[in-house]
Design a protein around this motif. Structure first.
Motif, mmCIF file in Angstrom:
data_model
loop_
_atom_site.group_PDB
_atom_site.id
_atom_site.type_symbol
_atom_site.label_atom_id
_atom_site.label_comp_id
_atom_site.label_asym_id
_atom_site.label_seq_id
_atom_site.Cartn_x
_atom_site.Cartn_y
_atom_site.Cartn_z
ATOM 1 N N GLY A 377 50.559 13.533 52.820
ATOM 2 C CA GLY A 377 50.267 14.963 52.885
ATOM 3 C C GLY A 377 49.540 15.391 54.131
ATOM 4 N N VAL A 378 49.689 14.649 55.231
ATOM 5 C CA VAL A 378 49.055 15.030 56.487
ATOM 6 C C VAL A 378 49.611 16.369 56.963
ATOM 7 C CG1 VAL A 378 48.739 14.398 58.919
ATOM 8 C CG2 VAL A 378 48.649 12.639 57.143
ATOM 9 N N LEU A 379 48.730 17.251 57.398
ATOM 10 C CA LEU A 379 49.114 18.565 57.908
ATOM 11 C C LEU A 379 48.736 18.659 59.377
ATOM 12 C CD1 LEU A 379 49.940 21.614 57.638
ATOM 13 C CD2 LEU A 379 47.563 22.053 56.978
ATOM 14 N N ILE A 380 49.685 19.037 60.212
ATOM 15 C CA ILE A 380 49.416 19.293 61.625
ATOM 16 C C ILE A 380 49.668 20.774 61.876
ATOM 17 C CG2 ILE A 380 50.189 18.878 63.988
ATOM 18 C CD1 ILE A 380 50.695 16.016 63.311
ATOM 19 N N GLY A 381 48.634 21.487 62.254
ATOM 20 C CA GLY A 381 48.736 22.920 62.468
ATOM 21 C C GLY A 381 47.561 23.631 61.829
ATOM 22 N N THR A 382 47.686 24.943 61.717
ATOM 23 C CA THR A 382 46.592 25.759 61.209
ATOM 24 C C THR A 382 46.701 26.059 59.730
ATOM 25 O OG1 THR A 382 47.803 27.756 61.842
ATOM 26 C CG2 THR A 382 46.289 26.849 63.465
ATOM 27 N N GLY A 383 47.798 25.671 59.106
ATOM 28 C CA GLY A 383 47.984 25.938 57.686
ATOM 29 C C GLY A 383 49.443 26.193 57.385
ATOM 30 N N MET A 384 49.718 26.553 56.115
ATOM 31 C CA MET A 384 51.098 26.787 55.700
ATOM 32 C C MET A 384 51.283 28.196 55.148
ATOM 33 S SD MET A 384 52.519 24.016 56.589
ATOM 34 C CE MET A 384 54.143 24.369 55.929
ATOM 35 N N GLY A 390 52.349 25.259 60.834
ATOM 36 C CA GLY A 390 51.990 23.977 60.253
ATOM 37 C C GLY A 390 53.204 23.153 59.896
ATOM 38 N N LEU A 391 53.057 21.848 60.042
ATOM 39 C CA LEU A 391 54.097 20.905 59.629
ATOM 40 C C LEU A 391 53.459 19.855 58.737
ATOM 41 C CD1 LEU A 391 56.123 20.229 62.920
ATOM 42 C CD2 LEU A 391 56.962 21.348 60.854
ATOM 43 N N LYS A 392 54.147 19.515 57.656
ATOM 44 C CA LYS A 392 53.656 18.456 56.786
ATOM 45 C C LYS A 392 54.830 17.841 56.036
ATOM 46 C CE LYS A 392 51.475 19.428 52.991
ATOM 47 N NZ LYS A 392 50.536 19.954 51.977
ATOM 48 N N GLY A 393 54.546 16.749 55.348
ATOM 49 C CA GLY A 393 55.545 16.132 54.492
ATOM 50 C C GLY A 393 56.715 15.537 55.255
ATOM 51 N N ILE A 394 57.900 15.682 54.694
ATOM 52 C CA ILE A 394 59.098 15.061 55.241
ATOM 53 C C ILE A 394 59.435 15.626 56.617
ATOM 54 C CG2 ILE A 394 61.509 14.505 54.809
ATOM 55 C CD1 ILE A 394 59.466 13.328 52.836
ATOM 56 N N ALA A 395 59.266 16.938 56.797
ATOM 57 C CA ALA A 395 59.552 17.534 58.100
ATOM 58 C C ALA A 395 58.681 16.914 59.183
ATOM 59 C CB ALA A 395 59.322 19.047 58.033
ATOM 60 N N LEU A 396 57.389 16.765 58.895
ATOM 61 C CA LEU A 396 56.472 16.188 59.875
ATOM 62 C C LEU A 396 56.803 14.732 60.154
ATOM 63 C CD1 LEU A 396 53.942 16.244 61.631
ATOM 64 C CD2 LEU A 396 52.595 15.750 59.582
ATOM 65 N N CYS A 397 57.020 13.942 59.109
ATOM 66 C CA CYS A 397 57.226 12.508 59.336
ATOM 67 C C CYS A 397 58.553 12.254 60.047
ATOM 68 C CB CYS A 397 57.145 11.726 58.028
ATOM 69 S SG CYS A 397 58.607 11.746 56.989
ATOM 70 N N ALA A 398 59.571 13.082 59.810
ATOM 71 C CA ALA A 398 60.837 12.904 60.521
ATOM 72 C C ALA A 398 60.674 13.168 62.013
ATOM 73 C CB ALA A 398 61.892 13.833 59.929
ATOM 74 N N ILE A 399 59.964 14.250 62.349
ATOM 75 C CA ILE A 399 59.742 14.587 63.755
ATOM 76 C C ILE A 399 58.902 13.513 64.436
ATOM 77 C CG2 ILE A 399 58.611 16.227 65.308
ATOM 78 C CD1 ILE A 399 59.451 18.444 63.359
#
Length: 424
Positions: A377-384, A390-399
């Motif tokens: 559940g790592v979040l990169i950005g200012t929020g969702m 913000g990016l988190k979850g599968i979208a973040l880990c794929a990138i």
């Protein structure tokens, strides 16, 4: 090989119904899990298959429906951005397939091998499965995500566990075509148990009309929802290539050359874009139907045309959709305990089959960071929120996985042990 393309019309129709039966369990499971309309999913799967056949000149015997890789991002995007914005993300995923099709036409398949090697795809697929494991467990125990009990625990165990057990038994011990329908078997047993314990809401089924238009939903474009869904499209793209190769291996035809991988990818893209335009889940080539083609040796693409026609026809039966939507949560939860674990196992098998050496620091770094970002559940950005980035979850880990693979030294590991042959 028998001259299957001269099959009489009645045999094509029966075989088409059989193909839809094989694909049906997983086809409707996707919208039921994500909260989409199953009638719309049936319509868009049929429409997507027909569009795929037009693009590929009706040469490839496949039926299109949604990859389970999209379950996590669609659920999360629906909760945060709404259904319309999620459909905009689905359409964008279709554009990704279209772009990949054009890129393959211009550059060949080598760039896909380099961009998405097993060390990238493996941990992303593992994350897709394990990220949803808590949801499956809560559903199987009849609880909401916050732990609130929705159905009495003893009752729910008598529903979810028989559904799971039936799915396991049919998957392992089933013979012939029955081995291809474990999800349908699990749903039927679970639904029967739920009906026995009075958990099924029959009022909605009785109130539903016999014939009705599916509840189509127009998309709207939200860049956050698009970033949420688009990266996940890369994993089914690899599944697509594997599926096309698998079908070609049993039919004795090289579909990568004729009609060409660029056409099959473009067909997936067009089908997914059409699904997003109408409110359905993304449509890609489908493993269950590949297995049915192998088993029945029905290689005639016209069979898939009939399967698509049957799917579109079922979409207009209102009571049928109401019946599907009345399947209780514990039934789905029991089956998902196997399904999400199976997705993770496919990712592990990807690493094992291609002999990804985790003693190498580069591979260990990519896999480790991808798994933690995807599952933790790592979040990169200012929020969702609507105005946040913000990016988190599968979208973040794929990138992150793609970026690490491209940036870290040694990114020629997409080549296999024997030389320059692609690993796909």
């Amino acid at each position: 090989m028998q001259d299957e393309f001269n099959d009489p019309l009645w045999r094509q129709i029966i075989s088409g119904a059989q193909m839809l039966f094989v694909a049906f369990g997983a086809l409707v499971l996707m919208p039921l899990i994500t909260g989409l309309d199953p009638n719309v999913a049936l319509f868009t799967a049929g429409l997507g298959t027909l569009l795929f056949q037009i693009v590929t000149r009706r040469q490839v015997p496949v039926f299109l429906a949604s990859s389970f890789a999209f379950i996590t991002p669609i659920i999360l995007a629906k909760d945060q951005f709404g259904l319309a914005a999620t459909m905009g993300g689905v359409m964008a995923a279709g554009f990704v397939y279209t772009f990949l099709g054009f890129a393959v036409k211009l550059k060949g398949t080598g760039f896909i091998d380099r961009l998405l090697p097993p060390v990238v795809i493996g941990p992303v697929i593992i994350s897709i499965g394990l990220a949803m494991a808590p949801i499956a467990a809560h559903m199987a125990m009849g609880r909401a995500e916050d732990g609130t009990e929705l159905i009495h625990y003893q009752t729910v165990m008598m529903i979810s566990m028989p559904a799971l057990l039936t799915t396991l038994i049919v998957a392992v011990f089933g013979k012939g075509i029955f081995r291809l329908v474990p999800i349908i078997a699990g749903v039927l047993v679970g639904f029967a148990m739920a009906f026995y314990f009075g958990v099924v809401d029959t009022a909605k089924i009785a109130a539903a009309p016999w014939f009705a238009l599916p509840h189509f939903t127009a998309p709207e474009f939200n860049w956050q929802a698009i970033l949420f869904i688009v990266p996940v499209a890369l994993a089914p793209a690899i599944e697509h290539i594997g599926g096309v190769i698998a079908v070609g291996s049993v039919t004795g035809r090289d579909y990568l050359k004729k009609p060409g991988l660029h056409r099959t990818l473009f067909g997936d893209g067009l089908a997914t874009t059409a699904a997003g335009l109408l409110g359905g889940p993304p449509n890609t080539t489908y493993a269950e139907v590949t297995g049915a083609v192998m088993l029945t040796k029905n290689y005639n693409p016209k069979i898939m045309t009939w399967a698509a026609i049957f799917a579109i026809s079922l979409a207009f039966i209102g009571k049928f959709g109401a019946l599907l939507q009345s399947i209780p949560i514990p039934v789905m939860g029991g089956i998902l305990c196997l399904l999400f674990g199976s997705i993770a196992a496919v990712g592990m098998n990807t690493l094992i089959r291609h002999q990804v050496d985790l003693s190498e620091a580069r591979n260990l770094v990519i896999v480790s960071v991808t798994l933690v970002f995807g599952i933790g559940g790592v979040l990169i950005g200012t929020g969702m929120g609507p105005e946040d980035f913000g990016l988190k979850g599968i979208a973040l880990c794929a990138i992150v996985a793609i970026a690490l693979n491209l940036l870290l030294p040694g990114n020629d590991s997409w080549k296999n042990k024997k030389g320059d042959e692609p690993i796909i």
